[in-house]
Design an enzyme around this catalytic site. Structure first.
Site, short mmCIF file in Angstrom:
data_model
loop_
_atom_site.label_atom_id
_atom_site.label_comp_id
_atom_site.label_asym_id
_atom_site.label_seq_id
_atom_site.Cartn_x
_atom_site.Cartn_y
_atom_site.Cartn_z
N ARG A 49 -66.77 -89.14 -59.31
CA ARG A 49 -66.32 -90.53 -59.44
C ARG A 49 -67.48 -91.53 -59.59
O ARG A 49 -67.31 -92.59 -60.14
CB ARG A 49 -65.46 -90.91 -58.24
N PHE A 81 -60.57 -88.28 -59.89
CA PHE A 81 -59.72 -87.08 -59.92
C PHE A 81 -58.26 -87.42 -60.22
O PHE A 81 -57.53 -86.64 -60.80
CB PHE A 81 -59.81 -86.32 -58.60
N LYS A 181 -72.47 -61.79 -49.92
CA LYS A 181 -73.70 -61.46 -49.19
C LYS A 181 -74.06 -59.99 -49.39
O LYS A 181 -73.18 -59.12 -49.35
CB LYS A 181 -73.52 -61.74 -47.69
N GLU A 215 -72.46 -69.11 -34.10
CA GLU A 215 -73.45 -70.02 -34.70
C GLU A 215 -73.99 -70.98 -33.66
O GLU A 215 -73.22 -71.50 -32.84
CB GLU A 215 -72.80 -70.82 -35.83
N HIS A 239 -63.66 -65.42 -43.63
CA HIS A 239 -64.83 -64.55 -43.48
C HIS A 239 -64.57 -63.38 -42.51
O HIS A 239 -64.87 -62.23 -42.82
CB HIS A 239 -66.05 -65.33 -42.99
N LYS A 322 -68.96 -72.28 -32.61
CA LYS A 322 -70.07 -73.19 -32.92
C LYS A 322 -70.74 -73.57 -31.60
O LYS A 322 -70.13 -73.45 -30.53
CB LYS A 322 -69.54 -74.47 -33.57
#
Ligand code: BG6
Length: 458
Positions: A49, A81, A181, A215, A239, A322
């Site tokens: 945009r 969009f 990966k 993580e 995942h 996390k």
């Protein structure tokens, strides 16, 4: 290489200056270019945009990839969009480019935008005829869609129906970047090329499987996208389930898209939920763009089973969080002990082998083996036998997941992309968990950053 895939190709990237483009796509295209893996003639058209000239966009690409020559392959198309105008101009540009090249070129549409825009984009792509191939004989059109694909089964089906009107399944490339990966692709080689594993890789030989994606990082600047979505739908639905599918699928017979995707889908369809746990790190509610009373989970643990004759009775644990103590993505496979056990009578201990398949940051495999301790007595001790992927292939080039995925899409290989059957099976498994959480039937445990929500129970 003069084949269909080396025809001139135009990459249209919706979300031209977004995070994904800056961090993954532009660098991946650049590396493919430097390795001469892109078609001889290609063009990248960024669509967003923002008001930018081609020169400004090329400067942006230059800053991202750190090269002055490569940006000349990039052009910019400004557009909203939700408005026809931009698509019309894009269509004119693609037609003009084909005229200049005197060919009906390949067209790859990459949706590098938040999923909230998918429906609008699909609709306008259809209305503007952009996705119609310009010739039945030459030039393909393909689309790459990022995760998450839908928010639940219903929205995923709705998106799929819209996509299905525009493209055939063989033109649709649904990304789960974990599949790109190197260590993840090695799972199939490890499982199916090592004959000693074949007979024990099922409920007769394996006692349990745990898959972890922990993580250290918090959610960073992703509050607007993450809040309301949560860890389970951010990394669990895709995942973790894909890793599970690769670890438990039957031998596909061939390493090709249809065979591998079919076997992965069988595992996903047979999943059954046993229990779930959810947590949120302390301080999450003060992150940017997060509701002050948010119930979104930043950690989950799911106990499940695969209801097939091969896997019935094997507990499956899926866990992700996390703000954890460390980064750790791995699969742990515990083998059953031999029966009868030749255990030292005084210890009453069974000898089990444990396999750790490390995905990141370590990349490798380690297997605990029981070994006789040198000396006069028969004392048996556990020792690690390990393989470090990077060290073992020191001189090899490890491609980034996005490079591999882009290249495979150009080559028309869907092995590393998720089929519609897989997506639907993933949502069928995840939806009931999300519902129980939304109805507050599983309490939300608050944990300190850098710890684990279940530690106090250990
Ligand atoms: C993404 C999730 O799909 O995967 C992120 O949206 C997560 O929340 C990331 O951090 C993990 O990917 P990688 O490749 O860094 O392990």
């Amino acid at each position: 290489m003069a084949n269909h895939n080396s025809l001139p190709t135009i990459f249209v990237i919706f979300g031209a200056t977004g995070d994904l483009m800056a961090k993954k796509l532009a660098p991946a295209l650049f590396h493919l270019y430097t390795r001469k893996q892109l078609p001889d003639l290609f063009q990248v058209v960024g669509f967003s945009r923002q008001e930018l000239s081609n020169g400004e966009y090329q400067k942006w690409v230059n800053d991202v990839v750190g090269d002055q020559q490569f940006p000349r392959f990039f052009l910019y198309q400004q557009g909203f969009f939700e408005e026809k105008e931009g698509y019309k101009k894009l269509s004119e540009f693609l037609g003009m480019k084909d005229g200049e090249w005197r060919v009906c070129s390949n067209k790859l549409f990459y949706l590098a935008v938040p999923p909230a825009h998918y429906k609008t984009l699909f609709q306008h792509l259809a209305d503007s005829d952009l996705t119609k191939p310009c010739s039945p004989e030459e030039g393909w059109t393909r689309i790459i869609v990022e995760k998450p694909f839908g928010k639940n089964l219903e929205t995923a089906e709705e998106l799929d129906q819209m996509l299905g009107k525009l493209f055939k399944e063989e033109q649709i490339y649904r990304i789960d970047h974990y599949l790109g990966k190197e260590t993840v692709q090695n799972i199939l080689a490890f499982r199916f090329s090592n004959s000693f594993l074949q007979d024990s890789w099922n409920n007769k030989g394996i006692e349990s499987i745990s898959i972890r994606l922990l993580e250290q990082e918090r959610i960073g600047g992703r509050g607007a996208l993450y809040d309301g979505l949560g860890a389970l739908r951010d990394v669990g639905q895709n995942h973790l389930l894909q890793l599970l599918a690769l670890f438990c699928m039957g031998n596909p017979g061939r390493f090709d898209g249809p065979s591998v995707r079919k076997e992965r889908a069988k595992v996903l369809r047979a999943l059954a939920l046993h229990s779930s746990f959810r947590g949120q790190y302390d301080g999450y509610r003060t992150e940017q763009n997060v509701l002050r009373d948010s119930q979104t989970e930043t950690y989950f643990r799911i106990q499940a089973a695969i209801e097939t004759s091969d896997w019935k009775g094997v507990p499956i644990l899926l866990e992700s969080g996390k703000a954890m103590l460390q980064d750790q993505v791995e699969v742990e496979v515990v083998f059953r002990h031999p029966d009868p056990c030749l255990c030292p009578p005084e210890e009453q201990k069974h000898y089990k082998n444990v396999l750790h398949y490390y995905i990141q940051p370590n990349e490798g495999i380690s297997l605990s083996l029981w070994t006789k301790k040198p000396g006069p007595a028969m004392v048996i001790e556990e020792r690690e036998f390990s393989f470090d992927y990077r060290k073992a292939f020191e001189k090899a080039e490890f491609a980034d997941a996005y490079e591999r995925l882009l290249l495979n899409c150009i080559q028309g290989d869907q092995t590393l992309f998720v089929s519609t059957e897989e997506i639907m099976a993933e949502w069928k498994f995840i939806d009931p968990v999300v519902r129980t959480w939304q109805q507050n039937r599983v309490p939300l445990a608050i944990y300190k950053m850098g710890t684990h929500p279940l530690w106090k129970n250990r």
